[in-house]
Design a protein around this motif. Sequence first.
Motif, PDB file in Angstrom:
ATOM      1  N   ALA A 124       0.852  -1.202   0.000  1.00 32.16           N
ATOM      2  CA  ALA A 124       0.000   0.000   0.000  1.00 32.16           C
ATOM      3  C   ALA A 124       0.880   1.242   0.000  1.00 32.16           C
ATOM      4  CB  ALA A 124      -0.914  -0.021   1.226  1.00 32.16           C
ATOM      5  N   LEU A 125       1.991   1.175   0.723  1.00 30.81           N
ATOM      6  CA  LEU A 125       2.912   2.332   0.771  1.00 30.81           C
ATOM      7  C   LEU A 125       3.476   2.606  -0.621  1.00 30.81           C
ATOM      8  CD1 LEU A 125       4.773   4.432   2.212  1.00 30.81           C
ATOM      9  CD2 LEU A 125       6.408   2.536   2.584  1.00 30.81           C
ATOM     10  N   ARG A 126       3.860   1.529  -1.313  1.00 31.13           N
ATOM     11  CA  ARG A 126       4.483   1.703  -2.647  1.00 31.13           C
ATOM     12  C   ARG A 126       3.485   2.332  -3.612  1.00 31.13           C
ATOM     13  NH1 ARG A 126       8.341   2.143  -0.366  1.00 31.13           N
ATOM     14  NH2 ARG A 126       9.349   0.425   0.704  1.00 31.13           N
ATOM     15  N   ARG A 127       2.216   2.064  -3.381  1.00 29.53           N
ATOM     16  CA  ARG A 127       1.193   2.611  -4.292  1.00 29.53           C
ATOM     17  C   ARG A 127       0.912   4.068  -3.937  1.00 29.53           C
ATOM     18  NH1 ARG A 127      -3.242   4.009  -5.394  1.00 29.53           N
ATOM     19  NH2 ARG A 127      -4.300   3.634  -7.400  1.00 29.53           N
ATOM     20  N   ALA A 128       0.922   4.352  -2.626  1.00 32.75           N
ATOM     21  CA  ALA A 128       0.538   5.704  -2.174  1.00 32.75           C
ATOM     22  C   ALA A 128       1.655   6.718  -2.424  1.00 32.75           C
ATOM     23  CB  ALA A 128       0.218   5.648  -0.673  1.00 32.75           C
ATOM     24  N   MET A 129       2.892   6.302  -2.207  1.00 36.03           N
ATOM     25  CA  MET A 129       4.009   7.260  -2.186  1.00 36.03           C
ATOM     26  C   MET A 129       4.111   8.149  -3.436  1.00 36.03           C
ATOM     27  SD  MET A 129       7.656   6.196  -0.650  1.00 36.03           S
ATOM     28  CE  MET A 129       8.826   7.441  -0.138  1.00 36.03           C
ATOM     29  N   PRO A 130       4.088   7.552  -4.652  1.00 36.33           N
ATOM     30  CA  PRO A 130       4.243   8.444  -5.816  1.00 36.33           C
ATOM     31  C   PRO A 130       3.034   9.356  -6.059  1.00 36.33           C
ATOM     32  CG  PRO A 130       3.870   6.156  -6.535  1.00 36.33           C
ATOM     33  CD  PRO A 130       3.988   6.125  -5.050  1.00 36.33           C
ATOM     34  N   ARG A 131       1.944   9.085  -5.354  1.00 37.34           N
ATOM     35  CA  ARG A 131       0.708   9.875  -5.580  1.00 37.34           C
ATOM     36  C   ARG A 131       0.485  10.889  -4.475  1.00 37.34           C
ATOM     37  NH1 ARG A 131      -0.013   4.847  -7.574  1.00 37.34           N
ATOM     38  NH2 ARG A 131      -1.050   4.633  -9.616  1.00 37.34           N
ATOM     39  N   GLU A 132       1.348  10.852  -3.420  1.00 38.39           N
ATOM     40  CA  GLU A 132       1.064  11.722  -2.262  1.00 38.39           C
ATOM     41  C   GLU A 132       1.265  13.194  -2.629  1.00 38.39           C
ATOM     42  OE1 GLU A 132       5.507  11.429  -0.125  1.00 38.39           O
ATOM     43  OE2 GLU A 132       3.791  10.375   0.726  1.00 38.39           O
ATOM     44  N   THR A 133       0.399  14.021  -2.095  1.00 39.44           N
ATOM     45  CA  THR A 133       0.537  15.465  -2.365  1.00 39.44           C
ATOM     46  C   THR A 133       1.256  16.122  -1.178  1.00 39.44           C
ATOM     47  OG1 THR A 133      -1.663  15.617  -1.401  1.00 39.44           O
ATOM     48  CG2 THR A 133      -1.538  15.703  -3.804  1.00 39.44           C
ATOM     49  N   GLN A 174      -3.906  12.293  -1.683  1.00 37.32           N
ATOM     50  CA  GLN A 174      -3.209  11.764  -2.890  1.00 37.32           C
ATOM     51  C   GLN A 174      -3.815  12.374  -4.146  1.00 37.32           C
ATOM     52  OE1 GLN A 174      -3.227   7.507  -2.921  1.00 37.32           O
ATOM     53  NE2 GLN A 174      -2.498   7.378  -0.800  1.00 37.32           N
ATOM     54  N   ASP A 175      -2.960  12.427  -5.171  1.00 33.74           N
ATOM     55  CA  ASP A 175      -3.454  12.938  -6.473  1.00 33.74           C
ATOM     56  C   ASP A 175      -3.840  11.716  -7.312  1.00 33.74           C
ATOM     57  OD1 ASP A 175      -3.771  13.661  -9.043  1.00 33.74           O
ATOM     58  OD2 ASP A 175      -1.737  14.463  -9.344  1.00 33.74           O
ATOM     59  N   GLU A 176      -5.134  11.402  -7.338  1.00 33.26           N
ATOM     60  CA  GLU A 176      -5.577  10.170  -8.006  1.00 33.26           C
ATOM     61  C   GLU A 176      -5.376  10.226  -9.520  1.00 33.26           C
ATOM     62  OE1 GLU A 176      -5.975   7.208  -7.158  1.00 33.26           O
ATOM     63  OE2 GLU A 176      -5.692   7.778  -5.057  1.00 33.26           O
ATOM     64  N   THR A 177      -5.220  11.448 -10.035  1.00 37.80           N
ATOM     65  CA  THR A 177      -5.055  11.518 -11.503  1.00 37.80           C
ATOM     66  C   THR A 177      -3.604  11.199 -11.903  1.00 37.80           C
ATOM     67  OG1 THR A 177      -4.351  13.800 -11.393  1.00 37.80           O
ATOM     68  CG2 THR A 177      -6.751  13.404 -11.573  1.00 37.80           C
ATOM     69  N   ALA A 178      -2.735  11.138 -10.882  1.00 40.84           N
ATOM     70  CA  ALA A 178      -1.305  10.934 -11.227  1.00 40.84           C
ATOM     71  C   ALA A 178      -1.144   9.583 -11.935  1.00 40.84           C
ATOM     72  CB  ALA A 178      -0.489  10.938  -9.937  1.00 40.84           C
ATOM     73  N   ASP A 179      -0.273   9.551 -12.928  1.00 42.09           N
ATOM     74  CA  ASP A 179      -0.022   8.288 -13.650  1.00 42.09           C
ATOM     75  C   ASP A 179       1.480   8.003 -13.591  1.00 42.09           C
ATOM     76  OD1 ASP A 179      -0.043   6.112 -15.258  1.00 42.09           O
ATOM     77  OD2 ASP A 179      -0.110   7.241 -17.150  1.00 42.09           O
ATOM     78  N   PRO A 180       1.956   7.582 -12.386  1.00 42.82           N
ATOM     79  CA  PRO A 180       3.413   7.451 -12.214  1.00 42.82           C
ATOM     80  C   PRO A 180       3.986   6.325 -13.072  1.00 42.82           C
ATOM     81  CG  PRO A 180       2.238   6.513 -10.339  1.00 42.82           C
ATOM     82  CD  PRO A 180       1.192   7.136 -11.221  1.00 42.82           C
ATOM     83  N   ARG A 203      12.354   3.376  -1.265  1.00 39.99           N
ATOM     84  CA  ARG A 203      11.955   4.714  -0.783  1.00 39.99           C
ATOM     85  C   ARG A 203      12.448   5.783  -1.760  1.00 39.99           C
ATOM     86  NH1 ARG A 203      14.426   5.635   4.545  1.00 39.99           N
ATOM     87  NH2 ARG A 203      12.690   4.408   5.324  1.00 39.99           N
ATOM     88  N   VAL A 204      13.706   5.612  -2.222  1.00 39.09           N
ATOM     89  CA  VAL A 204      14.251   6.617  -3.156  1.00 39.09           C
ATOM     90  C   VAL A 204      13.391   6.659  -4.419  1.00 39.09           C
ATOM     91  CG1 VAL A 204      16.245   7.160  -4.620  1.00 39.09           C
ATOM     92  CG2 VAL A 204      16.603   6.313  -2.278  1.00 39.09           C
ATOM     93  N   LEU A 205      13.013   5.466  -4.915  1.00 31.93           N
ATOM     94  CA  LEU A 205      12.186   5.426  -6.130  1.00 31.93           C
ATOM     95  C   LEU A 205      10.833   6.090  -5.878  1.00 31.93           C
ATOM     96  CD1 LEU A 205      13.043   1.808  -7.356  1.00 31.93           C
ATOM     97  CD2 LEU A 205      13.490   3.936  -8.604  1.00 31.93           C
ATOM     98  N   GLY A 206      10.272   5.852  -4.680  1.00 29.44           N
ATOM     99  CA  GLY A 206       8.982   6.480  -4.337  1.00 29.44           C
ATOM    100  C   GLY A 206       9.124   7.992  -4.336  1.00 29.44           C
ATOM    101  N   GLU A 207      10.244   8.448  -3.767  1.00 34.92           N
ATOM    102  CA  GLU A 207      10.480   9.905  -3.719  1.00 34.92           C
ATOM    103  C   GLU A 207      10.647  10.470  -5.128  1.00 34.92           C
ATOM    104  OE1 GLU A 207      13.919   9.888  -1.235  1.00 34.92           O
ATOM    105  OE2 GLU A 207      12.759   9.601   0.622  1.00 34.92           O
ATOM    106  N   LEU A 208      11.155   9.635  -6.040  1.00 36.50           N
ATOM    107  CA  LEU A 208      11.349  10.109  -7.422  1.00 36.50           C
ATOM    108  C   LEU A 208      10.046  10.008  -8.219  1.00 36.50           C
ATOM    109  CD1 LEU A 208      14.820   8.431  -8.166  1.00 36.50           C
ATOM    110  CD2 LEU A 208      14.370  10.880  -7.838  1.00 36.50           C
ATOM    111  N   GLY A 209       8.969   9.580  -7.557  1.00 32.33           N
ATOM    112  CA  GLY A 209       7.655   9.546  -8.204  1.00 32.33           C
ATOM    113  C   GLY A 209       7.389   8.273  -8.981  1.00 32.33           C
ATOM    114  N   ALA A 210       8.075   7.194  -8.616  1.00 34.10           N
ATOM    115  CA  ALA A 210       7.819   5.930  -9.328  1.00 34.10           C
ATOM    116  C   ALA A 210       7.016   5.002  -8.421  1.00 34.10           C
ATOM    117  CB  ALA A 210       9.149   5.266  -9.690  1.00 34.10           C
ATOM    118  N   GLU A 211       6.148   4.195  -9.035  1.00 34.23           N
ATOM    119  CA  GLU A 211       5.385   3.204  -8.275  1.00 34.23           C
ATOM    120  C   GLU A 211       6.132   1.881  -8.379  1.00 34.23           C
ATOM    121  OE1 GLU A 211       0.964   2.963  -8.770  1.00 34.23           O
ATOM    122  OE2 GLU A 211       1.417   0.878  -9.273  1.00 34.23           O
TER     123      GLU A 211
END
Lengths: 349, 372
Positions: A124-133, A174-180, A203-211
């Motif tokens: 769930a974290l991996r899915r949420a991280m790139p979409r978090e505002t 979260q930004d649901e429209t994001a398409d990481p 974590r680094v990948l999540g911070e870079l906006g990747a799922e």
Amino acid sequence: MPLEPTQRTLNLGTKYGPEFACLPLKITLGTYMEGIQRGADTIVTSGGVGPCRAGYYSALHKKILSGVGCDVRMVVFEPPMSHKRDTLAKVKMLNSAHLSGLSIIELLYPVYAELLALDHLERALRRAMPRETVKGASEAGYKKGVEMVFAAAGTRQIREAEAEGLRLLRSTPQDETADPVRIGMVGEIYVLLEPASNLYMERVLGELGAEVHKSMYLTNWIMGNVVVEGGGFSARKAAAKYLPEMVGGHGQDSVGNTVIYAEQGLDGVIQLAPFTCIPEIVAKAVLARVSEEHSIPVLSFFLDEQTGEAGMRTRLEAFVDMLKTRKAGAARAVSASRNNKREPLRVIS
Amino acid sequence: MASSLLIGIPQSLKYFGFSRVWESFLAESGFDLVYSGPTTKDVVDKGIECSVSEACLPVKLIHGEVASLEGKVDRVFLPRLVNISGTTVFCPKFLGMPDMVRASLGNKVELLSPRIDLRKGPRDVSRSFLESVRGLGEGGMRAARTRLRDLVASLRIPQDFDAAPVAAAATVADGTPEDGPTIGVLGYPYLVENEYASMGLVRKLAGRGVRVLKVPDVSEADLASVSGEFDKQVFWYFSDRVVKAGYHWCRAGAVDGLIHLTAFGCGPDAIADKLLELEARRSGLPYLTVSVDECSGEAGVVTRVEAFVDMLTRVPGGQRYGGMNHNVESDVSAYGAVSSCSHCANGGNGERSHCAAGTDATDAQPWHQVRP
Ligand code: SF4
Ligand code: SF4
């Protein structure tokens, strides 16, 4: 019980273990030595039969430890399905409290529930991280969830803690429209599952906006190897065209999972392995062909105690940027082709 | 009769100790055979170009040998070596070798890759051989088929090396000075017998009056005699034989020192080398590890080997040292120091490559800062 591996653990393992040993061998050796220093007199570990080195760790560790003068008792569990009698004998030997078979299973059940909860929270974290505002919100939610699971006692409480943690994670803005960009992670199980050993790459990948999609979680590995030996059937089947031979470790799984990720339309794959890891070196060679034939970029990392975080981060940034431009390019191609009704490009859906 | 097909064989396979099996089968099947020839810098460069940087030197050599056969032969024979002893398997890199080579040279050469796994019995291996040449064979297929079964059965008995540049026996017989030390050279045949890759280690030792013993000089019985020493048999075919040969020499007091020639980054040797080092220390035998890769400088090897031989020679009669283990570790390949490497132009690109030329030293931060 062993602590989370730290720099000191690795230093011990590197000092006494062979230089070209793979990272897991050094860390497990360091963990044993720290355990012995904290008074442990018995080491319970897993065996294996090759062809990669894991199965020989215990025999080598024993020789190294006796070489430095700590003759500790080692109980090695060989793969249970093919060593039934041996496994039962060892359980009985360790079972000093003479717990009945049933109560042992009852003990294991909440442990498994806990592992399952941790895996679900991580996904769930991996899915949420790139979409978090709000930067870091999902990480905080995840930590809270993990704390609740650890504090829970008994399967029911663990389940409740898990549900609460998941709710917390989903409620972060979260930004649901994001398409990481979606990146699959394949490779050797230890560096895939132990964040300390892969320099917190997810974590680094999540911070870079990747799922991040991980091909292996401890729970599906446990189901895979301990209960049903060689459980990763689908990955092995997918790998057959490129690597039909069982080369040990998770070499075949890395290849098969990359093929599966390509077919699922993920944007890229990262292969993680300890330096000198034999099956993953075979896999890396074969992945060049998979990457070309399935047009999915693959980036390999061979990690060891000298791998620098800065170097890793720069390579990850370049990789994620490339995937973003590639994904944007593919999207433009689709809209262009739709406008002038030409045969649409074979777009990775 | 149409001219028969020419089959190329990578040179490294010549040193495996059972190459006569496929040489006889392919020749009797009516094919012409050609080995790719001794290793040269060009073969190494070709190998580096078409294999992953993490691969060990021997894997790069085989890739280079296959690449050097491109356009010169109709097929390249590269078997999938799995198991010929019934117990120990080959290193996973050999299990996957055809797939690795196909991934990088698949469109340039066509491979013949029978699967050799004696755990499934000789019939399965024979079938795999026949399968690999189906449709290619000349008239001789029938003759080959009948002989194949006993050829495959003979896989278990390693042949002696006719290809060895300096046969060990020659070094013993040709009047080596009586008091010269005896050194056991441990290592895989495709390294020790390869003049280029081993930098002529055996020849140089013999040239300095050393009596050289090699793993094939240890009888099957002597190898078996030490198997009780291990909780578990070492998994890999050659590693098992190398470790047992080393244990035997330590036990039999047959050598004054041991040199282990290993490839940089070799997986199995991380275990084999440590087992040998611990055993040598326990037996008070001087032990030298020489780790080579494509960046290895010959000068580095020569100086360290000479120092080792001098140390053994200075003691009269070369008798053993009580507990003093001259365990000169550190690898020769200038690994860790900037080296001007003639083979690989790539500097370290963040990812630690075997050849540390150009690696940014500040990059090697502590492995792990515990995040708050
Ligand atoms: S899979 Fe790789 S890291 Fe794991 S034991 Fe085998 S060689 Fe070592
Ligand atoms: S045993 Fe070592 S040197 Fe030989 S192929 Fe395997 S990794 Fe390379």
